[in-house]
Design a protein around this motif. Sequence first.
Motif, PDB file in Angstrom:
ATOM      1  N   LEU A 185      -1.211   6.437   2.767  1.00 59.38           N
ATOM      2  CA  LEU A 185      -1.012   6.889   4.153  1.00 59.38           C
ATOM      3  C   LEU A 185      -2.303   7.412   4.766  1.00 59.38           C
ATOM      4  CD1 LEU A 185       2.354   8.860   4.084  1.00 59.38           C
ATOM      5  CD2 LEU A 185       1.812   6.936   5.575  1.00 59.38           C
ATOM      6  N   TRP A 188       7.771  12.208   2.331  1.00 56.70           N
ATOM      7  CA  TRP A 188       6.578  11.405   2.046  1.00 56.70           C
ATOM      8  C   TRP A 188       5.716  11.127   3.267  1.00 56.70           C
ATOM      9  CZ3 TRP A 188       5.325   6.539   3.948  1.00 56.70           C
ATOM     10  CH2 TRP A 188       6.309   5.946   4.747  1.00 56.70           C
ATOM     11  N   TRP A 189       6.301  11.052   4.444  1.00 53.18           N
ATOM     12  CA  TRP A 189       5.615  10.639   5.666  1.00 53.18           C
ATOM     13  C   TRP A 189       4.774  11.762   6.283  1.00 53.18           C
ATOM     14  CZ3 TRP A 189       6.613  13.887   9.581  1.00 53.18           C
ATOM     15  CH2 TRP A 189       7.719  14.729   9.377  1.00 53.18           C
ATOM     16  N   ASP A 190       4.991  13.004   5.858  1.00 59.18           N
ATOM     17  CA  ASP A 190       4.501  14.192   6.569  1.00 59.18           C
ATOM     18  C   ASP A 190       3.041  14.473   6.210  1.00 59.18           C
ATOM     19  OD1 ASP A 190       4.066  16.640   7.766  1.00 59.18           O
ATOM     20  OD2 ASP A 190       5.794  17.632   6.847  1.00 59.18           O
ATOM     21  N   HIS A 214       5.855   5.080 -12.904  1.00 64.62           N
ATOM     22  CA  HIS A 214       5.411   5.461 -11.563  1.00 64.62           C
ATOM     23  C   HIS A 214       5.286   6.956 -11.318  1.00 64.62           C
ATOM     24  CE1 HIS A 214       5.622   1.358 -10.053  1.00 64.62           C
ATOM     25  NE2 HIS A 214       6.729   1.222 -10.750  1.00 64.62           N
ATOM     26  N   GLY A 253      18.123  -1.364  10.264  1.00 69.86           N
ATOM     27  CA  GLY A 253      16.764  -1.603  10.745  1.00 69.86           C
ATOM     28  C   GLY A 253      16.255  -0.539  11.702  1.00 69.86           C
ATOM     29  N   THR A 292      12.282  -0.481   3.058  1.00 69.99           N
ATOM     30  CA  THR A 292      12.791  -0.953   4.347  1.00 69.99           C
ATOM     31  C   THR A 292      13.292  -2.383   4.191  1.00 69.99           C
ATOM     32  OG1 THR A 292      10.569  -1.673   4.954  1.00 69.99           O
ATOM     33  CG2 THR A 292      11.284   0.486   5.755  1.00 69.99           C
ATOM     34  N   PRO A 293      14.159  -2.886   5.064  1.00 72.01           N
ATOM     35  CA  PRO A 293      14.737  -2.188   6.215  1.00 72.01           C
ATOM     36  C   PRO A 293      15.800  -1.173   5.796  1.00 72.01           C
ATOM     37  CG  PRO A 293      15.713  -4.373   6.011  1.00 72.01           C
ATOM     38  CD  PRO A 293      14.640  -4.280   4.974  1.00 72.01           C
ATOM     39  N   LEU A 294      15.944  -0.139   6.600  1.00 70.44           N
ATOM     40  CA  LEU A 294      16.983   0.863   6.359  1.00 70.44           C
ATOM     41  C   LEU A 294      18.347   0.268   6.665  1.00 70.44           C
ATOM     42  CD1 LEU A 294      15.123   3.814   8.088  1.00 70.44           C
ATOM     43  CD2 LEU A 294      15.593   3.631   5.635  1.00 70.44           C
ATOM     44  N   ARG A 324      -4.243   5.985   8.113  1.00 72.21           N
ATOM     45  CA  ARG A 324      -4.481   6.834   9.285  1.00 72.21           C
ATOM     46  C   ARG A 324      -5.969   6.837   9.655  1.00 72.21           C
ATOM     47  NH1 ARG A 324       0.062  10.969   6.823  1.00 72.21           N
ATOM     48  NH2 ARG A 324       1.803  10.064   7.962  1.00 72.21           N
ATOM     49  N   ASP A 328      12.285   6.520  -3.830  1.00 69.40           N
ATOM     50  CA  ASP A 328      11.274   5.748  -3.124  1.00 69.40           C
ATOM     51  C   ASP A 328      11.809   5.335  -1.746  1.00 69.40           C
ATOM     52  OD1 ASP A 328       8.840   4.481  -2.732  1.00 69.40           O
ATOM     53  OD2 ASP A 328       8.876   3.507  -4.696  1.00 69.40           O
ATOM     54  N   TRP A 329      10.882   4.973  -0.855  1.00 65.11           N
ATOM     55  CA  TRP A 329      11.242   4.577   0.515  1.00 65.11           C
ATOM     56  C   TRP A 329      11.098   3.074   0.646  1.00 65.11           C
ATOM     57  CZ3 TRP A 329      12.945   7.365   4.770  1.00 65.11           C
ATOM     58  CH2 TRP A 329      12.942   6.688   5.995  1.00 65.11           C
ATOM     59  N   SER A 338       0.831  -1.217   0.000  1.00 65.83           N
ATOM     60  CA  SER A 338       0.000   0.000   0.000  1.00 65.83           C
ATOM     61  C   SER A 338       0.858   1.257   0.000  1.00 65.83           C
ATOM     62  CB  SER A 338      -0.901   0.007   1.234  1.00 65.83           C
ATOM     63  OG  SER A 338      -1.552   1.260   1.367  1.00 65.83           O
ATOM     64  N   ARG A 339       0.352   2.299  -0.640  1.00 69.42           N
ATOM     65  CA  ARG A 339       0.984   3.623  -0.591  1.00 69.42           C
ATOM     66  C   ARG A 339       0.010   4.653  -0.021  1.00 69.42           C
ATOM     67  NH1 ARG A 339       2.779   1.719  -5.990  1.00 69.42           N
ATOM     68  NH2 ARG A 339       5.011   1.308  -5.849  1.00 69.42           N
ATOM     69  N   GLY A 357       9.210   2.936  -7.552  1.00 70.46           N
ATOM     70  CA  GLY A 357       8.275   1.824  -7.659  1.00 70.46           C
ATOM     71  C   GLY A 357       8.575   0.679  -6.714  1.00 70.46           C
ATOM     72  N   ASP A 358       9.765   0.647  -6.129  1.00 72.33           N
ATOM     73  CA  ASP A 358      10.113  -0.443  -5.211  1.00 72.33           C
ATOM     74  C   ASP A 358       9.566  -0.230  -3.805  1.00 72.33           C
ATOM     75  OD1 ASP A 358      11.409  -1.902  -7.102  1.00 72.33           O
ATOM     76  OD2 ASP A 358      13.450  -1.444  -6.421  1.00 72.33           O
ATOM     77  N   GLY A 359       9.118   0.972  -3.501  1.00 69.33           N
ATOM     78  CA  GLY A 359       8.758   1.272  -2.122  1.00 69.33           C
ATOM     79  C   GLY A 359       7.336   1.744  -1.951  1.00 69.33           C
ATOM     80  N   CYS A 360       7.112   2.536  -0.909  1.00 70.53           N
ATOM     81  CA  CYS A 360       5.752   2.890  -0.511  1.00 70.53           C
ATOM     82  C   CYS A 360       5.394   4.345  -0.770  1.00 70.53           C
ATOM     83  CB  CYS A 360       5.555   2.548   0.962  1.00 70.53           C
ATOM     84  SG  CYS A 360       6.669   3.427   2.035  1.00 70.53           S
ATOM     85  N   ALA A 380       7.573   5.206   9.654  1.00 71.61           N
ATOM     86  CA  ALA A 380       6.230   5.417   9.085  1.00 71.61           C
ATOM     87  C   ALA A 380       5.804   4.284   8.163  1.00 71.61           C
ATOM     88  CB  ALA A 380       6.178   6.749   8.344  1.00 71.61           C
TER      89      ALA A 380
END
Lengths: 276, 276
Positions: free
Chosen positions: A113, B182-184, B274, A215, B210-212, A117, B207-208, A110-111, B224-227, A148
């Motif tokens: 957010l 992106w998280w804000d 994307h 991580g 995980t894991p970091l 929420r 893109d974001w 999912s993208r 496209g690999d992330g969220c 997040a």
Amino acid sequence: MNDMARFSVNQMTVRQLSLPELVKSCAGLGIGTVGLWREPVAEYGLEATAALVRDAGLTVSSLCRGGFLTAAGPAAREAALADNRAAIDEAAALGTDTLVLVSGGLPDGSRDLAGARERIADALAVLAPYAAGRGVRLAIEPLHPMYAADRCVVSTLGQALDLAERFPAGQVGVVVDTYHLWWDDRVAEQIRRAGEGGRIHCFQLADWVTPLPEGVLTGRGQLGDGCVDLRWFRERVEAAGWTGPVEVELFNEGLWGRDGNEVLAETLTRYRAHAC
Amino acid sequence: MNDMARFSVNQMTVRQLSLPELVKSCAGLGIGTVGLWREPVAEYGLEATAALVRDAGLTVSSLCRGGFLTAAGPAAREAALADNRAAIDEAAALGTDTLVLVSGGLPDGSRDLAGARERIADALAVLAPYAAGRGVRLAIEPLHPMYAADRCVVSTLGQALDLAERFPAGQVGVVVDTYHLWWDDRVAEQIRRAGEGGRIHCFQLADWVTPLPEGVLTGRGQLGDGCVDLRWFRERVEAAGWTGPVEVELFNEGLWGRDGNEVLAETLTRYRAHAC
């Protein structure tokens, strides 16, 4: 309360100690308050843990953690609600009025957010009255924005308050944790807002140290080792009306690898030096 | 501009390519715009790089990076100003009007976030007119809050705008980078604010995922690999008036370990899938 009476140790700080060891170590150091986690409590036994802390005269400042309320499918959502009802029951059984909620990250793939929420708010509408009926308050913990995606889509104190304020203050509040919030230039005004609304339900300390580990879960710094102005935070939450426990919750591989009694004694020393 | 003409590759995305290799790869793929970094430019030579991109008909969308303006001591501050004047001169020599600023973290041992932020403003007051005299705009890049301690105390778009708005819009603006923002939950309103003020000076995609990784510097995901909802961001910066380049800047050990031409072709494919 004097500063010693305000101190609480979250059991994750010294996870190498079993519950009886933790209780003994607290007695030796004059620590009267602990924060507990569900997994080690379940391992030792809920009733046994409740009896252990009660017989030792310990106060339980909080139980970690409920939450993970962002699943989209009906079965996963119902399972999450059931698990949170169980967590509320466990908090009540342990004699604490505060269940900390880590709200959950984005579902796999999912993208969305905003959708995640909103599902948290939907779940709180179900859980908050259930908790209130058992004398338990839900404390939404905003986690650092680096979590997040996979852990918590609630990333700032302002955002946590936006959620909490949809419900009565006696039912849903927030956690102020220095590790997650220290970077935010709006945090002082949001602490004021939280205090005015009676929404501060839990106050936790940890320091920020770099480099972050892979991580980014187990790199919370011992008090004084990092760049967080812990005293600044304490002054602000107290100016906002907080008179409850000051709970130290560290996740740190280095600390976990040492003798737990020694780490607990050090943590108390650091608390006095940096947060009093 | 059509979508192909909007695409820009930041050279860090394919840092394994030398500048001549990058220019050749761009020609082969029909890419007309690149973002450059000072270190590889200096290594190849400033004048040589300027000639290389000019002769290839490439546009330089931005130069990374100036900044690191938080030092407290007078000698360190003067050195930072001198380095930023050099970066401005280099941007002008390369024919770009945009110098990206990574503002700097807390000085060693400091816990004074507010002071560090104020020193950035002091430095901008010196540097903005200097840059304007050379046709260069300073673009403050808010970095993800996980970099607040050691890299950039400007953590949100709102905060970057608070800083930028102390100066004329033609002199100081902001970078909108999806990886950092992106998280804000406030980012949509802040993009609108940035657009209304003419403050969007650079738009970057990553893109974001995980894991970091340890140190959290080299974990930016391929598009496209992330969220991150990249198209959502693009729609919003364009609704806010942005018609400039869409620059892809990835820091990723996995991508750096592969053939650079292949990575560049893949990045272009992902951009179309994307972000268009």
